[in-house]
Design a protein around this motif. Structure first.
Motif, short mmCIF file in Angstrom:
data_model
loop_
_atom_site.label_atom_id
_atom_site.label_comp_id
_atom_site.label_asym_id
_atom_site.label_seq_id
_atom_site.Cartn_x
_atom_site.Cartn_y
_atom_site.Cartn_z
N THR A 225 0.81 -1.22 0.00
CA THR A 225 0.00 0.00 0.00
C THR A 225 0.85 1.27 0.00
OG1 THR A 225 -0.15 -0.02 2.41
CG2 THR A 225 -1.92 -1.13 1.18
N ALA A 226 2.15 1.12 0.10
CA ALA A 226 3.04 2.29 0.16
C ALA A 226 3.23 2.89 -1.22
CB ALA A 226 4.39 1.88 0.74
N HIS A 227 3.70 4.13 -1.22
CA HIS A 227 4.22 4.77 -2.42
C HIS A 227 5.74 4.68 -2.32
CE1 HIS A 227 0.34 6.43 -3.61
NE2 HIS A 227 0.15 6.70 -2.33
N TYR A 228 6.41 4.72 -3.46
CA TYR A 228 7.85 4.47 -3.46
C TYR A 228 8.58 5.52 -4.28
CZ TYR A 228 5.57 -0.05 -2.78
OH TYR A 228 4.76 -1.05 -2.36
N VAL A 229 9.75 5.93 -3.78
CA VAL A 229 10.63 6.82 -4.51
C VAL A 229 12.02 6.19 -4.47
CG1 VAL A 229 11.71 9.10 -4.62
CG2 VAL A 229 9.32 8.89 -3.90
N LEU A 230 12.60 6.06 -5.65
CA LEU A 230 13.98 5.55 -5.74
C LEU A 230 14.87 6.71 -6.15
CD1 LEU A 230 12.16 2.98 -7.23
CD2 LEU A 230 14.35 2.03 -6.60
N LEU A 231 15.93 6.93 -5.40
CA LEU A 231 16.91 7.96 -5.73
C LEU A 231 18.05 7.27 -6.46
CD1 LEU A 231 17.02 9.72 -2.26
CD2 LEU A 231 15.71 10.40 -4.26
N ASP B 13 6.78 16.74 -6.43
CA ASP B 13 6.54 15.42 -7.02
C ASP B 13 6.05 14.41 -5.98
OD1 ASP B 13 7.33 16.46 -9.46
OD2 ASP B 13 9.31 15.50 -9.44
N ILE B 14 6.61 14.47 -4.78
CA ILE B 14 6.16 13.56 -3.72
C ILE B 14 4.73 13.88 -3.30
CG2 ILE B 14 6.54 12.84 -1.33
CD1 ILE B 14 9.56 13.06 -1.90
N GLU B 15 4.40 15.16 -3.21
CA GLU B 15 3.02 15.55 -2.89
C GLU B 15 2.05 15.00 -3.93
OE1 GLU B 15 3.25 19.80 -2.60
OE2 GLU B 15 3.88 19.74 -0.51
N LEU B 16 2.41 15.11 -5.21
CA LEU B 16 1.56 14.57 -6.27
C LEU B 16 1.45 13.05 -6.16
CD1 LEU B 16 2.62 16.67 -9.39
CD2 LEU B 16 0.47 16.82 -8.10
N LEU B 17 2.56 12.39 -5.90
CA LEU B 17 2.57 10.93 -5.75
C LEU B 17 1.63 10.51 -4.61
CD1 LEU B 17 3.93 8.22 -6.65
CD2 LEU B 17 5.58 8.64 -4.81
#
Length: 128
Positions: free
Chosen positions: A80-86, A117-121
């Motif tokens: 259920t998480a959202h993910y960001v890869l740096l 971008d994180i807010e939109l995600l």
């Protein structure tokens, strides 16, 4: 039926400087109220298993050589998480991971743009 998530973001990076700066940025983004910093892959998996984070941010350098398999495990543990890869190589990273709700970001991205971008995600909008 979706599982409830808490207001925690998990930040996985071996860089203390990145962890401090990104933690402050994340805490400015609703609905994040807590950032759990983890320094390595083992701690990342332990943190995911112990919570239902709203967001997981991973410095891909932590998973170097194991990114596809590790990423599948992350998505399985926190569906259920959202993910960001740096990443230093967004194209190769994007080819290596397949998971709904994932965003690949170039390291060094302007903090204001990253926050946006994180807010939109988190709000469920697509991020280019």
């Amino acid at each position: 039926m979706s599982l409830p998530v808490d207001e925690t973001a998990i930040l996985a990076t071996g860089s203390r400087t990145l962890a401090l700066g990104l933690s402050a940025l994340l805490l400015s983004i609703p609905p994040i109220h807590h950032v759990k910093q983890v320094p390595d892959a083992d701690a990342l998996f332990d943190a995911i298993e112990g919570s239902k984070p709203i967001l997981i941010i991973v410095d891909t350098a932590l998973l170097e050589g194991h990114l596809p398999d590790a990423w599948q495990a992350i998505c399985r543990l926190a569906p259920t998480a959202h993910y960001v890869l740096l990443s230093d190589n967004t194209i190769e990273t994007a080819k290596s991971v397949h998971c709904d709700g994932a965003m690949v970001v170039m390291q060094g991205t302007d903090p204001r743009q990253l926050a946006h971008d994180i807010e939109l995600l988190l709000s469920g909008h697509a991020v280019a």
